[in-house]
Design a protein around this motif. Structure first.
Motif, PDB file in Angstrom:
ATOM      1  N   LYS A 112       0.317  11.934   1.002  1.00  0.00           N
ATOM      2  CA  LYS A 112       0.755  10.961  -0.002  1.00  0.00           C
ATOM      3  C   LYS A 112      -0.134  11.055  -1.227  1.00  0.00           C
ATOM      4  O   LYS A 112      -1.329  11.356  -1.137  1.00  0.00           O
ATOM      5  CB  LYS A 112       0.729   9.537   0.563  1.00  0.00           C
ATOM      6  CG  LYS A 112      -0.672   8.976   0.816  1.00  0.00           C
ATOM      7  CD  LYS A 112      -0.616   7.505   1.227  1.00  0.00           C
ATOM      8  CE  LYS A 112      -2.021   6.924   1.434  1.00  0.00           C
ATOM      9  NZ  LYS A 112      -1.999   5.490   1.762  1.00  0.00           N
TER      10      LYS A 112
ATOM     11  N   GLY B 247      -1.406   8.720  -4.368  1.00  0.00           N
ATOM     12  CA  GLY B 247      -1.473   7.328  -4.770  1.00  0.00           C
ATOM     13  C   GLY B 247      -2.543   7.069  -5.809  1.00  0.00           C
ATOM     14  O   GLY B 247      -3.477   7.872  -5.971  1.00  0.00           O
ATOM     15  N   THR B 248      -2.394   5.980  -6.514  1.00  0.00           N
ATOM     16  CA  THR B 248      -3.381   5.556  -7.510  1.00  0.00           C
ATOM     17  C   THR B 248      -3.810   4.131  -7.192  1.00  0.00           C
ATOM     18  O   THR B 248      -3.111   3.382  -6.502  1.00  0.00           O
ATOM     19  CB  THR B 248      -2.809   5.602  -8.939  1.00  0.00           C
ATOM     20  OG1 THR B 248      -1.671   4.712  -9.026  1.00  0.00           O
ATOM     21  CG2 THR B 248      -2.361   7.009  -9.297  1.00  0.00           C
ATOM     22  N   ARG B 249      -4.974   3.760  -7.695  1.00  0.00           N
ATOM     23  CA  ARG B 249      -5.500   2.412  -7.483  1.00  0.00           C
ATOM     24  C   ARG B 249      -5.875   1.809  -8.828  1.00  0.00           C
ATOM     25  O   ARG B 249      -6.531   2.457  -9.646  1.00  0.00           O
ATOM     26  CB  ARG B 249      -6.719   2.451  -6.565  1.00  0.00           C
ATOM     27  CG  ARG B 249      -7.249   1.078  -6.164  1.00  0.00           C
ATOM     28  CD  ARG B 249      -8.524   1.222  -5.343  1.00  0.00           C
ATOM     29  NE  ARG B 249      -8.264   1.863  -4.052  1.00  0.00           N
ATOM     30  CZ  ARG B 249      -7.948   1.189  -2.955  1.00  0.00           C
ATOM     31  NH1 ARG B 249      -7.848  -0.134  -2.984  1.00  0.00           N
ATOM     32  NH2 ARG B 249      -7.757   1.827  -1.822  1.00  0.00           N
TER      33      ARG B 249
ATOM     34  N   GLU C 174      -2.829  -0.866  -5.057  1.00  0.00           N
ATOM     35  CA  GLU C 174      -2.476   0.536  -4.862  1.00  0.00           C
ATOM     36  C   GLU C 174      -1.012   0.775  -5.201  1.00  0.00           C
ATOM     37  O   GLU C 174      -0.165  -0.096  -5.020  1.00  0.00           O
ATOM     38  CB  GLU C 174      -2.744   0.966  -3.419  1.00  0.00           C
ATOM     39  CG  GLU C 174      -4.226   0.976  -3.060  1.00  0.00           C
ATOM     40  CD  GLU C 174      -4.469   1.557  -1.670  1.00  0.00           C
ATOM     41  OE1 GLU C 174      -4.009   2.683  -1.416  1.00  0.00           O
ATOM     42  OE2 GLU C 174      -5.104   0.866  -0.869  1.00  0.00           O
ATOM     43  N   ASN C 175      -0.749   1.973  -5.702  1.00  0.00           N
ATOM     44  CA  ASN C 175       0.617   2.393  -6.007  1.00  0.00           C
ATOM     45  C   ASN C 175       0.824   3.769  -5.399  1.00  0.00           C
ATOM     46  O   ASN C 175       0.011   4.673  -5.601  1.00  0.00           O
ATOM     47  CB  ASN C 175       0.842   2.441  -7.521  1.00  0.00           C
ATOM     48  CG  ASN C 175       2.246   2.900  -7.870  1.00  0.00           C
ATOM     49  OD1 ASN C 175       3.201   2.527  -7.208  1.00  0.00           O
ATOM     50  ND2 ASN C 175       2.368   3.720  -8.898  1.00  0.00           N
ATOM     51  N   LEU C 176       1.881   3.905  -4.627  1.00  0.00           N
ATOM     52  CA  LEU C 176       2.184   5.180  -3.980  1.00  0.00           C
ATOM     53  C   LEU C 176       3.165   5.940  -4.862  1.00  0.00           C
ATOM     54  O   LEU C 176       4.287   5.481  -5.098  1.00  0.00           O
ATOM     55  CB  LEU C 176       2.769   4.933  -2.583  1.00  0.00           C
ATOM     56  CG  LEU C 176       2.961   6.128  -1.674  1.00  0.00           C
ATOM     57  CD1 LEU C 176       1.672   6.927  -1.549  1.00  0.00           C
ATOM     58  CD2 LEU C 176       3.418   5.659  -0.301  1.00  0.00           C
ATOM     59  N   LEU C 177       2.739   7.100  -5.348  1.00  0.00           N
ATOM     60  CA  LEU C 177       3.551   7.875  -6.281  1.00  0.00           C
ATOM     61  C   LEU C 177       4.557   8.767  -5.579  1.00  0.00           C
ATOM     62  O   LEU C 177       5.684   8.955  -6.065  1.00  0.00           O
ATOM     63  CB  LEU C 177       2.645   8.736  -7.174  1.00  0.00           C
ATOM     64  CG  LEU C 177       1.583   7.995  -7.984  1.00  0.00           C
ATOM     65  CD1 LEU C 177       0.705   8.988  -8.717  1.00  0.00           C
ATOM     66  CD2 LEU C 177       2.246   7.033  -8.972  1.00  0.00           C
TER      67      LEU C 177
ATOM     68  N   ALA D 226      -4.434  11.323  -9.304  1.00  0.00           N
ATOM     69  CA  ALA D 226      -4.084  10.562  -8.109  1.00  0.00           C
ATOM     70  C   ALA D 226      -4.983  10.994  -6.954  1.00  0.00           C
ATOM     71  O   ALA D 226      -5.665  12.021  -7.035  1.00  0.00           O
ATOM     72  CB  ALA D 226      -2.612  10.776  -7.746  1.00  0.00           C
TER      73      ALA D 226
ATOM     74  N   GLU E 117       2.693   0.909   2.890  1.00  0.00           N
ATOM     75  CA  GLU E 117       2.871   2.135   2.114  1.00  0.00           C
ATOM     76  C   GLU E 117       4.312   2.298   1.640  1.00  0.00           C
ATOM     77  O   GLU E 117       4.558   2.731   0.518  1.00  0.00           O
ATOM     78  CB  GLU E 117       2.442   3.343   2.950  1.00  0.00           C
ATOM     79  CG  GLU E 117       0.934   3.452   3.130  1.00  0.00           C
ATOM     80  CD  GLU E 117       0.543   4.503   4.147  1.00  0.00           C
ATOM     81  OE1 GLU E 117      -0.590   5.016   4.054  1.00  0.00           O
ATOM     82  OE2 GLU E 117       1.352   4.800   5.063  1.00  0.00           O
TER      83      GLU E 117
ATOM     84  N   GLN F 253       4.672   0.116  -1.284  1.00  0.00           N
ATOM     85  CA  GLN F 253       4.035   0.713  -2.459  1.00  0.00           C
ATOM     86  C   GLN F 253       4.900   1.811  -3.057  1.00  0.00           C
ATOM     87  O   GLN F 253       4.976   1.963  -4.281  1.00  0.00           O
ATOM     88  CB  GLN F 253       2.671   1.291  -2.070  1.00  0.00           C
ATOM     89  CG  GLN F 253       1.627   0.254  -1.703  1.00  0.00           C
ATOM     90  CD  GLN F 253       0.399   0.871  -1.064  1.00  0.00           C
ATOM     91  OE1 GLN F 253       0.298   2.097  -0.936  1.00  0.00           O
ATOM     92  NE2 GLN F 253      -0.541   0.039  -0.638  1.00  0.00           N
ATOM     93  N   LEU F 254       5.576   2.573  -2.214  1.00  0.00           N
ATOM     94  CA  LEU F 254       6.454   3.643  -2.698  1.00  0.00           C
ATOM     95  C   LEU F 254       7.630   3.082  -3.481  1.00  0.00           C
ATOM     96  O   LEU F 254       8.061   3.656  -4.478  1.00  0.00           O
ATOM     97  CB  LEU F 254       6.954   4.477  -1.514  1.00  0.00           C
ATOM     98  CG  LEU F 254       7.830   5.689  -1.829  1.00  0.00           C
ATOM     99  CD1 LEU F 254       7.046   6.718  -2.638  1.00  0.00           C
ATOM    100  CD2 LEU F 254       8.364   6.316  -0.548  1.00  0.00           C
TER     101      LEU F 254
END
Length: 225
Positions: free
Chosen positions: A57, A59-61, A67-70, A92, A180, A183-184
């Protein structure tokens, strides 16, 4: 079998099979355990990775810890190609959500390879364009789609890459926790769970831990529009 999947990566597109396998053999193979971090956001980006097995995965924080799941990437997909064309720090953090094996190539070696096989650069640029298109679509969905629509679209996207036919539908072993998956989609866990529960009640999906079986793809596709 694993190499057959790896050969679909843009890095090897257009190459003769023997040349592609020679390149694969020259790359360093790394075992990554579930939960292990391949690289962190903000680190120098000097490596490109191709996933051989498992899922990673990105992700960014934010500064406040959110948190954001890209994206969730699997076999045959690349990580780190952006810094090849725009050197800088990682944008990321890459974390394994299942046990994984990745192939690593340093950018110096990659540049040398591209100098001798320039056609590969075109395929890498096409891969970047597809990644940018997906990012633009995700941004548009956040503005114009409701949460159930985004959940349906995320399930369909995951099924296109990780789905396996079963007797009553398509089983998608996404390996994501509830948080997660939320977040996605870009929503709260409670809202996403409510959407999934509604889909299940309608007979569109069946939930199985960190997997879901898509029972009515047509209805999900209509809901994702």
């Amino acid at each position: 079998m694993a190499d057959d999947v790896v050969l679909t990566a843009p890095l090897f597109a257009g190459l003769e099979p023997d040349s592609a396998r020679t390149l694969i053999a020259s790359m360093k193979s790394i075992d990554v355990g579930r939960g292990d971090v391949l690289f962190h956001e903000g680190e120098p980006g000097d490596r490109l990775y191709v996933i051989r097995e498992g899922k990673i995965k990105l992700g960014t924080r934010s500064s406040d810890g959110r948190e954001n799941l890209l994206a969730v990437l699997g076999p045959g997909e690349m990580i780190g190609e952006l810094s090849l064309f725009d050197p800088g720090t990682r944008t990321a953090t890459a974390t394994a959500i299942s046990d994984a094996v990745v192939l690593e190539m340093g950018h110096h070696d990659l540049q040398t390879w591209l100098a001798s096989t320039p056609a590969v650069a075109e395929h890498l640029l096409q891969a970047l364009a597809r990644r940018l298109r997906r990012t633009n679509e995700a941004l548009a969905d956040l503005v114009f789609s409701d949460v159930p629509g985004r959940v349906a679209k995320a399930l369909l996207d995951l099924s296109s890459r990780f789905g396996r036919p079963v007797e009553d539908g398509i089983r998608v072993a996404h390996d994501l926790t509830q948080e997660e998956l939320a977040q996605l989609v870009g929503a709260s866990r409670e809202t996403v769970n409510k959407a999934l529960a509604d889909f299940a009640a309608r007979g569109w999906v069946r939930r199985e831990g960190r997997a879901v079986v898509l029972l009515d793809v047509d209805r999900l596709e209509r809901r994702a529009r």
